[in-house]
Scaffold this active site. Sequence first.
Site, PDB file in Angstrom:
ATOM      1  N   GLU A   1       0.486   4.180   0.831  1.00 48.62           N
ATOM      2  CA  GLU A   1      -0.210   5.221   1.602  1.00 48.62           C
ATOM      3  C   GLU A   1       0.783   5.838   2.562  1.00 48.62           C
ATOM      4  O   GLU A   1       1.444   5.110   3.304  1.00 48.62           O
ATOM      5  CB  GLU A   1      -1.349   4.599   2.420  1.00 48.62           C
TER       6      GLU A   1
ATOM      7  N   GLU B   1      -9.794  -2.062  13.442  1.00 51.25           N
ATOM      8  CA  GLU B   1     -10.159  -2.968  12.344  1.00 51.25           C
ATOM      9  C   GLU B   1      -9.063  -3.981  12.018  1.00 51.25           C
ATOM     10  O   GLU B   1      -7.894  -3.623  11.912  1.00 51.25           O
ATOM     11  CB  GLU B   1     -10.439  -2.102  11.108  1.00 51.25           C
TER      12      GLU B   1
ATOM     13  N   ARG C   1      -0.726   1.617  13.119  1.00 53.32           N
ATOM     14  CA  ARG C   1      -1.311   0.384  12.572  1.00 53.32           C
ATOM     15  C   ARG C   1      -1.197   0.261  11.055  1.00 53.32           C
ATOM     16  O   ARG C   1      -1.814  -0.605  10.456  1.00 53.32           O
ATOM     17  CB  ARG C   1      -2.757   0.259  13.021  1.00 53.32           C
ATOM     18  N   HIS C   2      -0.439   1.149  10.430  1.00 54.62           N
ATOM     19  CA  HIS C   2      -0.281   1.066   8.977  1.00 54.62           C
ATOM     20  C   HIS C   2       1.167   0.804   8.587  1.00 54.62           C
ATOM     21  O   HIS C   2       2.076   1.413   9.131  1.00 54.62           O
ATOM     22  CB  HIS C   2      -0.725   2.371   8.309  1.00 54.62           C
TER      23      HIS C   2
ATOM     24  N   SER D   1     -11.726  -6.487   6.518  1.00 51.08           N
ATOM     25  CA  SER D   1     -12.795  -5.920   5.709  1.00 51.08           C
ATOM     26  C   SER D   1     -13.250  -7.011   4.766  1.00 51.08           C
ATOM     27  O   SER D   1     -12.414  -7.723   4.198  1.00 51.08           O
ATOM     28  CB  SER D   1     -12.256  -4.776   4.851  1.00 51.08           C
TER      29      SER D   1
ATOM     30  N   ARG E   1      -1.811  -7.010  12.238  1.00 52.15           N
ATOM     31  CA  ARG E   1      -2.801  -6.368  13.113  1.00 52.15           C
ATOM     32  C   ARG E   1      -3.403  -7.368  14.098  1.00 52.15           C
ATOM     33  O   ARG E   1      -3.613  -7.060  15.261  1.00 52.15           O
ATOM     34  CB  ARG E   1      -3.919  -5.733  12.279  1.00 52.15           C
TER      35      ARG E   1
ATOM     36  N   ARG F   1       0.847  -1.201   0.000  1.00 49.29           N
ATOM     37  CA  ARG F   1       0.000   0.000   0.000  1.00 49.29           C
ATOM     38  C   ARG F   1       0.881   1.250   0.000  1.00 49.29           C
ATOM     39  O   ARG F   1       1.642   1.476   0.958  1.00 49.29           O
ATOM     40  CB  ARG F   1      -0.879   0.037   1.256  1.00 49.29           C
TER      41      ARG F   1
HETATM   42  P1  ATP Z   1      -7.652   1.012   7.475  1.00 51.23           P
HETATM   43  O1  ATP Z   1      -9.002   1.648   7.396  1.00 51.23           O
HETATM   44  O2  ATP Z   1      -7.274   0.585   8.851  1.00 51.23           O
HETATM   45  O3  ATP Z   1      -6.585   1.801   6.791  1.00 51.23           O
HETATM   46  P2  ATP Z   1      -8.437  -0.476   5.183  1.00 51.23           P
HETATM   47  O4  ATP Z   1      -9.917  -0.318   5.288  1.00 51.23           O
HETATM   48  O5  ATP Z   1      -7.698   0.320   4.203  1.00 51.23           O
HETATM   49  O6  ATP Z   1      -7.769  -0.320   6.661  1.00 51.23           O
HETATM   50  P3  ATP Z   1      -8.543  -2.917   3.800  1.00 51.23           P
HETATM   51  O7  ATP Z   1      -8.075  -2.358   2.525  1.00 51.23           O
HETATM   52  O8  ATP Z   1      -9.952  -3.245   3.901  1.00 51.23           O
HETATM   53  O9  ATP Z   1      -8.117  -1.983   4.990  1.00 51.23           O
HETATM   54  O10 ATP Z   1      -7.610  -4.175   4.132  1.00 51.23           O
HETATM   55  C1  ATP Z   1      -8.055  -5.298   4.882  1.00 51.23           C
HETATM   56  C2  ATP Z   1      -7.240  -5.481   6.141  1.00 51.23           C
HETATM   57  O11 ATP Z   1      -5.866  -5.390   5.839  1.00 51.23           O
HETATM   58  C3  ATP Z   1      -7.454  -4.420   7.197  1.00 51.23           C
HETATM   59  O12 ATP Z   1      -8.581  -4.697   7.967  1.00 51.23           O
HETATM   60  C4  ATP Z   1      -6.185  -4.542   7.988  1.00 51.23           C
HETATM   61  O13 ATP Z   1      -6.218  -5.639   8.861  1.00 51.23           O
HETATM   62  C5  ATP Z   1      -5.163  -4.810   6.934  1.00 51.23           C
HETATM   63  N1  ATP Z   1      -4.529  -3.568   6.485  1.00 51.23           N
HETATM   64  C6  ATP Z   1      -5.000  -2.667   5.603  1.00 51.23           C
HETATM   65  N2  ATP Z   1      -4.133  -1.678   5.398  1.00 51.23           N
HETATM   66  C7  ATP Z   1      -3.068  -1.953   6.154  1.00 51.23           C
HETATM   67  C8  ATP Z   1      -1.822  -1.310   6.354  1.00 51.23           C
HETATM   68  N3  ATP Z   1      -1.503  -0.199   5.702  1.00 51.23           N
HETATM   69  N4  ATP Z   1      -0.936  -1.872   7.213  1.00 51.23           N
HETATM   70  C9  ATP Z   1      -1.234  -3.014   7.841  1.00 51.23           C
HETATM   71  N5  ATP Z   1      -2.396  -3.672   7.692  1.00 51.23           N
HETATM   72  C10 ATP Z   1      -3.311  -3.156   6.860  1.00 51.23           C
END
Ligand code: ATP
Length: 557
Positions: free
Chosen positions: A324, A480, A330-331, A483, A531, A322
Amino acid sequence: MSEQPQNPAQPPAAAPAEGGPAAPSKSEIKKRAKEAEKAKKAAERAAREEEERRKREAAASVDNASQNYGKLPLHQSQERLGRQYLQFDKISDADVGKQVVFRARMHNTRAQGAKMVFLQFRQQTETLQGVLVQSKDTDEHQVSKQMLKYAITVPAESIVIVEGVIKAAEVKSCTIQTYEVSVQKLYTAVEAQTLPFSMADASRDEADFQKAELDENLQYSRVNLTTRLDHRVMDLRTPANQAIFRMQSGICQLFRDHLNGLGFVEIHTPKLQGAATESGASVFKVKYFEGEAFLAQSPQLAKQMCIAADMERVYEIAPVFRAENSNTHRHMTEFMGLDLEMAITEHYHEALEVIDSMLKAIFHGLKGKFGKEIEVIRRQFPSEDFVVLDKTPIIEFKEAVKMLQEAGATESDGSALQDNADLSTENEKFLGKLVKEKYNGADYYIVDKFPSDFRPFYSMPTPGNPATVNSYDIYMRGEEILSGAQRIHDPEFLTQRIKELGMNPDELKDYIDAFRLGCPPHAGGGIGLERVLMFYLGLGNIRRASLFPRDPKRLKP
Ligand code: ATP
């Protein structure tokens, strides 16, 4: 005239010439002879003693134990003797009195007087006390004072090979408290160089820091997370980290075991892609020969295509990228995704039930199999037990918002919380507290039926209410971890949704085409491995749950 000292060993002088001093008397002569004899004997004794001292010193510099210690030559697989190294966690009463050999790290050394050295040897999370005592010359297993000196100078963290005898003992300072090893041979196989921090500092229990706050005589230094991550190899040796990563492996094992038992197939989808899978903004672009490629933001589209390919139930454990710039606890920019997708018969809750049973298998499995690890981790990262109810609370999104509104939650800017608002991290955490209060302390729950506005284009709308989708998030301790949703499997409807959201269907042609060949209704979800580990153990920062974390500011080690 100066007085000449008389040599006592010489016979008495001849009688002086006429007019000189009077000749000594007979008794005087006898006395002098006696004295001379005494002096001669004393000189002989002194010479003898000097000779003995020299012999003793020469004997002492001969080291009869020199073959029992020292640095080993570089290990190049020179020989294969079939020796079995002792594992500390397997030591039992049956080993008492037995001659053993093992490989371990030199954890600590302490001299006790001039003739004894206490050693602490470490194998992963276990430490064993070693005792090295200077032996008498007649002992079969020679331990010389040079060997003691050597032991004390082996650098901490070096890899040593030790031979000795296991003895029953009472030991407080090691994890193995009922045995110790009487050391007979001590070799350094690999020498460690200067350490970035001490293992003692990196492994110190939180309780010790608390004590130090109340006692000014106790001063401990904390090794901060950045320093730990900069020197991750050293940091990973701490007992807490050894335990954390055993549990990380345990989660994957439990995930696989549970889903294999439900007829899922493990898949491996490509991480190099020709187009951004979900959102162009958070995708890493890489050079691909003359053109460009993208690193997979999730296996979303590929796993759905596997359902279209009649694989029915699939899962994958693989990296997710990602781009981002999220510098939060947590990211990360790369994490491990635990993904699953399955064809459904009647309702997307079939998938939700499979996910729920799988997560519970993980939580119960961790508690059942990793009790010792959890205890070790908690000494450094204290946390409360993770509470899982037999019946997982499933709260509809609108109900969750109502709970928050009733408890006085607002938007981050202080304005009223709207019914269909996306929940901020703070509000998600607040909801976690409210759920814990309302549902018997539950730390694990599901929020279902999210508004369509902030879910991906492929989420299936809820029948009779197009403002919401058949989509769910799963939370641990108010944050979270998953998803998921029922996905749109109809190509025309999918195209329509893509257009409605202002996206270009041409860029998703391969994906849409997969459904043109006919695909069963399906649902699934994606979980972040780190996570789950972090929230289960209350580690406070996702980087602690990742071996070599990658975030916007860290690409090494
Ligand atoms: P968040 O809202 O916390 O940024 P997200 O809605 O972008 O998460 P999803 O794209 O739905 O997350 O990804 C599914 C799962 O992957 C998340 O619930 C989380 O457990 C994990 N996840 C997502 N983005 C990250 C990240 N940048 N780092 C670590 N784990 C992640």
